[in-house]
Design a protein around this motif. Structure first.
Motif, PDB file in Angstrom:
ATOM      1  N   GLN A  87       0.887  -1.162   0.239  1.00 43.06           N
ATOM      2  CA  GLN A  87       0.049   0.094   0.067  1.00 43.06           C
ATOM      3  C   GLN A  87       0.690   1.273   0.049  1.00 43.06           C
ATOM      4  N   MET A  88       1.993   1.105   0.829  1.00 40.01           N
ATOM      5  CA  MET A  88       2.780   2.352   0.898  1.00 40.01           C
ATOM      6  C   MET A  88       3.463   2.724  -0.549  1.00 40.01           C
ATOM      7  N   ARG A  89       3.909   1.572  -1.264  1.00 39.45           N
ATOM      8  CA  ARG A  89       4.596   1.693  -2.529  1.00 39.45           C
ATOM      9  C   ARG A  89       3.458   2.261  -3.563  1.00 39.45           C
ATOM     10  N   ARG A  90       2.234   1.853  -3.333  1.00 40.57           N
ATOM     11  CA  ARG A  90       1.353   2.465  -4.231  1.00 40.57           C
ATOM     12  C   ARG A  90       0.985   4.010  -4.088  1.00 40.57           C
ATOM     13  N   LYS A  91       1.170   4.527  -2.622  1.00 42.25           N
ATOM     14  CA  LYS A  91       0.490   5.820  -2.205  1.00 42.25           C
ATOM     15  C   LYS A  91       1.775   6.760  -2.854  1.00 42.25           C
ATOM     16  N   PHE A  92       2.940   6.362  -2.711  1.00 44.36           N
ATOM     17  CA  PHE A  92       4.244   7.085  -2.817  1.00 44.36           C
ATOM     18  C   PHE A  92       4.236   7.300  -4.452  1.00 44.36           C
ATOM     19  N   ALA A  93       3.920   5.996  -5.115  1.00 47.63           N
ATOM     20  CA  ALA A  93       3.961   6.038  -6.606  1.00 47.63           C
ATOM     21  C   ALA A  93       3.434   7.159  -6.946  1.00 47.63           C
ATOM     22  N   GLY A  94       2.024   7.506  -6.431  1.00 46.49           N
ATOM     23  CA  GLY A  94       1.238   8.498  -6.860  1.00 46.49           C
ATOM     24  C   GLY A  94       1.525   9.787  -6.767  1.00 46.49           C
ATOM     25  N   HIS A  95       2.504  10.067  -5.933  1.00 45.27           N
ATOM     26  CA  HIS A  95       3.336  11.214  -5.720  1.00 45.27           C
ATOM     27  C   HIS A  95       4.902  11.428  -6.304  1.00 45.27           C
ATOM     28  N   GLY A  96       5.042  10.287  -7.143  1.00 42.38           N
ATOM     29  CA  GLY A  96       6.384  10.500  -7.768  1.00 42.38           C
ATOM     30  C   GLY A  96       7.459  10.302  -6.849  1.00 42.38           C
ATOM     31  N   ILE A  97       7.391   9.487  -5.682  1.00 43.56           N
ATOM     32  CA  ILE A  97       8.655   9.582  -4.528  1.00 43.56           C
ATOM     33  C   ILE A  97       8.907   8.074  -4.679  1.00 43.56           C
ATOM     34  N   PRO A  98       9.962   7.654  -5.036  1.00 47.89           N
ATOM     35  CA  PRO A  98      10.515   6.289  -4.912  1.00 47.89           C
ATOM     36  C   PRO A  98      10.658   6.019  -3.087  1.00 47.89           C
ATOM     37  N   PRO A  99       9.794   5.304  -2.336  1.00 46.67           N
ATOM     38  CA  PRO A  99       9.967   5.005  -0.985  1.00 46.67           C
ATOM     39  C   PRO A  99      11.122   4.683  -0.608  1.00 46.67           C
ATOM     40  N   VAL A 100      11.977   5.127   0.504  1.00 46.15           N
ATOM     41  CA  VAL A 100      12.745   4.546   1.246  1.00 46.15           C
ATOM     42  C   VAL A 100      12.559   4.938   2.820  1.00 46.15           C
ATOM     43  N   ILE A 101      12.004   3.669   3.297  1.00 48.82           N
ATOM     44  CA  ILE A 101      10.999   3.998   4.628  1.00 48.82           C
ATOM     45  C   ILE A 101      11.505   3.103   5.678  1.00 48.82           C
ATOM     46  N   PRO A 102      12.317   3.353   6.738  1.00 50.43           N
ATOM     47  CA  PRO A 102      12.552   2.415   7.865  1.00 50.43           C
ATOM     48  C   PRO A 102      11.183   2.051   8.678  1.00 50.43           C
ATOM     49  N   MET A 103      10.855   0.945   8.731  1.00 49.75           N
ATOM     50  CA  MET A 103       9.728   0.504   9.489  1.00 49.75           C
ATOM     51  C   MET A 103       9.938  -0.402  10.538  1.00 49.75           C
ATOM     52  N   THR A 104       9.769   0.120  11.930  1.00 39.63           N
ATOM     53  CA  THR A 104      10.304  -0.651  13.136  1.00 39.63           C
ATOM     54  C   THR A 104       9.027  -0.893  13.947  1.00 39.63           C
TER      55      THR A 104
END
Length: 279
Positions: A87-104
């Motif tokens: 879901q996060m990948r799809r959300k960020f793709a809609g804003h043209g941002i390749p996500p690099v997100i630590p998730m803890t």
């Protein structure tokens, strides 16, 4: 985490398959890097940049990718599909941002995932945090830089971003480190309640929709008798508006003033009250 488990995280997302909400969440802390989820090993008593991702530290990974270090990132508690890499990948793709997100992974006191009192434009009933005194929830904390945080804000029109006061809602990473502050997205429309008046807790989307239909003849008249019929029907914005009004009319909703009135990202501004739904 096995290769198969990592691939499964991106197999589907709730925006394209609403009945899968809240999506596939990882079983371990990690880093979302575009279309991959890299397991993260937290080092006790070590700064976040020294945590390990494969053969390099998290700090080295972020620097190699040209992204902000952990010291410049904002922790955000995920109570729904924001814990799903797909879901996060799809959300960020809609804003043209390749996500690099630590998730803890972390323990969060006093709140639990529930359901918002509205249906969104993708067809599912999304999650909201609900007050849960005396309870502790195991949730993901997302670490977002300024650009990522601004982009995520844009995907959350039915929420306000609020600060969780550490003295009231402490957040403790699985490494044992407490977070001095953390953000959470608080629902603008209250939460759904069950027949006893208690906040419904986050559960399987198909089961939730079927339960709502079984309990309401009017909802069945509007949306059919199955989750599939419901999903197809609520693509209509006017029908979603009708359901939004039906929920409180049938006494299925409860406000969450204790969360709405948490400090905002701009402490000097007054706390807004719930307004029109955005779907």
């Amino acid at each position: 985490m096995t290769v198969a488990e990592a691939v499964d995280l991106f197999h589907s997302d709730p925006m394209t398959q609403p009945l899968t909400y809240p999506g596939h969440a990882p079983t371990t802390s990690g880093v979302l890097v575009d279309d991959a989820y890299l397991p993260l090993r937290l080092e006790e008593a070590a700064p976040a940049d020294d945590w390990q991702v494969g053969d390099e530290t998290l700090g080295e990974l972020l620097a190699r990718l040209g992204r902000s270090p952990m010291s410049e990132r904002h922790p955000v508690v995920a109570v729904g599909s924001n814990a799903s890499p797909g879901q996060m990948r799809r959300k960020f793709a809609g804003h043209g941002i390749p996500p690099v997100i630590p998730m803890t992974l972390a323990e969060v006191d006093g709140i639990a995932p529930g359901f918002s009192a509205h249906v969104n434009r993708w067809g599912y009933v999304p999650a909201v945090p609900v007050e849960a005194p005396g309870e502790t929830s195991r949730l993901f904390v997302l670490w977002l830089d300024e650009r990522e945080l601004a982009a995520l804000d844009l995907t959350e029109p039915n929420y306000w971003r609020r600060r969780l006061p550490a003295e009231r809602h402490p957040v403790t990473l699985e490494s044992g480190a407490p977070l001095p502050h953390c953000f959470v997205y608080v629902g603008r429309h209250g939460c759904l309640v069950d027949e006893t008046g208690a906040a419904r807790r986050l559960a399987d989307q198909r089961a939730l929709i079927q339960c709502l239909l079984d309990e309401s003849p009017e909802l069945r008249r509007l949306c059919g008798s199955t989750p599939e019929e419901f999903i197809a029907s609520v693509r209509d914005e006017a029908l979603r508006d009708t359901i939004y009004r039906l929920f409180p009319a049938e006494r299925r909703t409860m406000s969450q003033p204790g969360l709405v009135d948490l400090p905002s990202r701009q402490p000097a501004a007054p706390s807004p009250r719930p307004g029109p739904v955005t779907r």
